[in-house]
Design a protein around this motif. Structure first.
Motif, PDB file in Angstrom:
ATOM      1  N   SER A   4       0.827  -1.207   0.000  1.00 51.11           N
ATOM      2  CA  SER A   4       0.000   0.000   0.000  1.00 51.11           C
ATOM      3  C   SER A   4       0.863   1.258   0.000  1.00 51.11           C
ATOM      4  O   SER A   4       0.501   2.267  -0.618  1.00 51.11           O
ATOM      5  N   ARG A   5       2.014   1.207   0.678  1.00 50.71           N
ATOM      6  CA  ARG A   5       2.901   2.372   0.686  1.00 50.71           C
ATOM      7  C   ARG A   5       3.551   2.569  -0.683  1.00 50.71           C
ATOM      8  O   ARG A   5       3.737   3.707  -1.135  1.00 50.71           O
ATOM      9  N   ILE A   6       3.913   1.464  -1.322  1.00 51.33           N
ATOM     10  CA  ILE A   6       4.466   1.566  -2.679  1.00 51.33           C
ATOM     11  C   ILE A   6       3.421   2.145  -3.622  1.00 51.33           C
ATOM     12  O   ILE A   6       3.720   2.993  -4.470  1.00 51.33           O
ATOM     13  N   LEU A   7       2.181   1.685  -3.463  1.00 51.50           N
ATOM     14  CA  LEU A   7       1.094   2.182  -4.307  1.00 51.50           C
ATOM     15  C   LEU A   7       0.829   3.663  -4.070  1.00 51.50           C
ATOM     16  O   LEU A   7       0.464   4.400  -4.998  1.00 51.50           O
ATOM     17  N   ALA A   8       1.046   4.112  -2.859  1.00 55.15           N
ATOM     18  CA  ALA A   8       0.779   5.512  -2.524  1.00 55.15           C
ATOM     19  C   ALA A   8       1.878   6.448  -3.001  1.00 55.15           C
ATOM     20  O   ALA A   8       1.633   7.651  -3.204  1.00 55.15           O
ATOM     21  N   ALA A   9       3.087   5.926  -3.188  1.00 57.29           N
ATOM     22  CA  ALA A   9       4.242   6.780  -3.509  1.00 57.29           C
ATOM     23  C   ALA A   9       4.031   7.669  -4.732  1.00 57.29           C
ATOM     24  O   ALA A   9       4.341   8.876  -4.682  1.00 57.29           O
ATOM     25  N   PRO A  10       3.515   7.159  -5.881  1.00 56.68           N
ATOM     26  CA  PRO A  10       3.322   8.044  -7.047  1.00 56.68           C
ATOM     27  C   PRO A  10       2.365   9.196  -6.765  1.00 56.68           C
ATOM     28  O   PRO A  10       2.560  10.309  -7.284  1.00 56.68           O
TER      29      PRO A  10
END
Length: 277
Positions: A4-10
């Protein structure tokens, strides 16, 4: 890192760029901050579901050294003869550990990884025959530094209990680890409480009837006299059926020889022989 954090980064990056453009170039760019904020809010709200969806399709690998650890200490893992079953066991332990909410009653104290591993590895054998292997009604585990009092049993310093109303299992850390690492020497309270949770989750299965005289058979199966089990857990009304299930899993040959009818009933539920090759 959680998916979820990777998904939020962009979206975080996009929001920062939009803020910069709005300040340095044209305020009209500020409108593009709104969708970034919306998507970030949705990711935050649904982060547990997003992460679990990802983990199910990309299960984390347990450290290589745990294979030796399981081979040495986990009786159920030792009984798995097929490598694909052993791989499945390790993956489910890793996922179960992620899905469980571990708590310590002491502030600023986290439950250690070895205790989480023992809890998860005690639960996975019970649902190994099922595609849905979690315990949705028991998602929280509290681990105490030693035997404890509780609101249910305030007069007893005991090693474990299950509290179905809140979906919580409670364990004493030393009792849990001794029972997990040396189940032939110490009674396994981890599997006992998970077995109780399983029974509560599937009350309509064809369970063996509670026959109090069965307590006396345990010493012939495992070497644990009934009184030793009761004193080890040390709370009123220690459940007979979970104790029976623990013996079925840990001592299958002896169990079958001493209690063949009960073994057949539990085999019809858990199918241990199917995974023992």
């Amino acid at each position: 890192m959680q998916f979820s954090r990777i998904l939020a980064a962009p979206f975080v990056l996009g929001m920062a760029i939009c803020f910069y453009l709005a300040l340095a170039v044209d305020q009209a760019y500020s409108i593009y901050v709104v969708p970034c904020v919306v998507f970030l809010a949705l990711i935050y709200i649904f982060a547990p579901q997003i992460d679990w969806f990802w983990y199910q399709r990309n299960p984390p690998e347990l450290p290589e050294g745990l294979r030796t650890f399981f081979e040495k200490h986990c009786l159920f893992y030792q009984q798995l003869l097929r490598e694909e079953d052993r791989n499945l066991f390790r993956k489910r332990v890793a996922l179960f550990k992620i899905a469980t909410d571990f708590k310590s009653p002491q502030e600023d104290t986290a439950v250690t990884e070895d205790l989480k591993l023992a809890v998860a590895a005690s639960a996975v054998p019970l649902t190994f025959h099922l595609p849905d292997y979690l315990f949705p009604n028991f998602e929280t585990v509290v681990v105490f530094a030693q035997a404890f009092h509780s609101p249910q049993f305030p007069q007893y310093i005991h090693a474990s209990e299950s509290f179905a109303e809140d979906g919580v299992l409670l364990f004493s850390a030393p009792h849990l680890m001794k029972g997990f690492m040396s189940p032939r020497e110490y009674y396994d309270i981890g599997m006992h409480e998970w077995a109780q949770a399983f029974v509560l989750g599937f009350p309509d299965l064809n369970w063996p009837a509670d026959e109090p005289e069965r307590w006396h058979a345990f010493s012939r199966i495992s070497g644990f006299p009934a009184q030793a089990i009761l004193q080890w857990i040390n709370r009123p009304n220690v459940e007979l059926l979970p104790a029976t299930i623990v013996h079925y899993f840990h001592f299958p040959q002896q169990f079958k020889a001493v209690l063949p009818e009960v073994y057949g009933e539990l085999e019809g539920i858990f199918g241990l022989e199917r995974v023992r090759g």
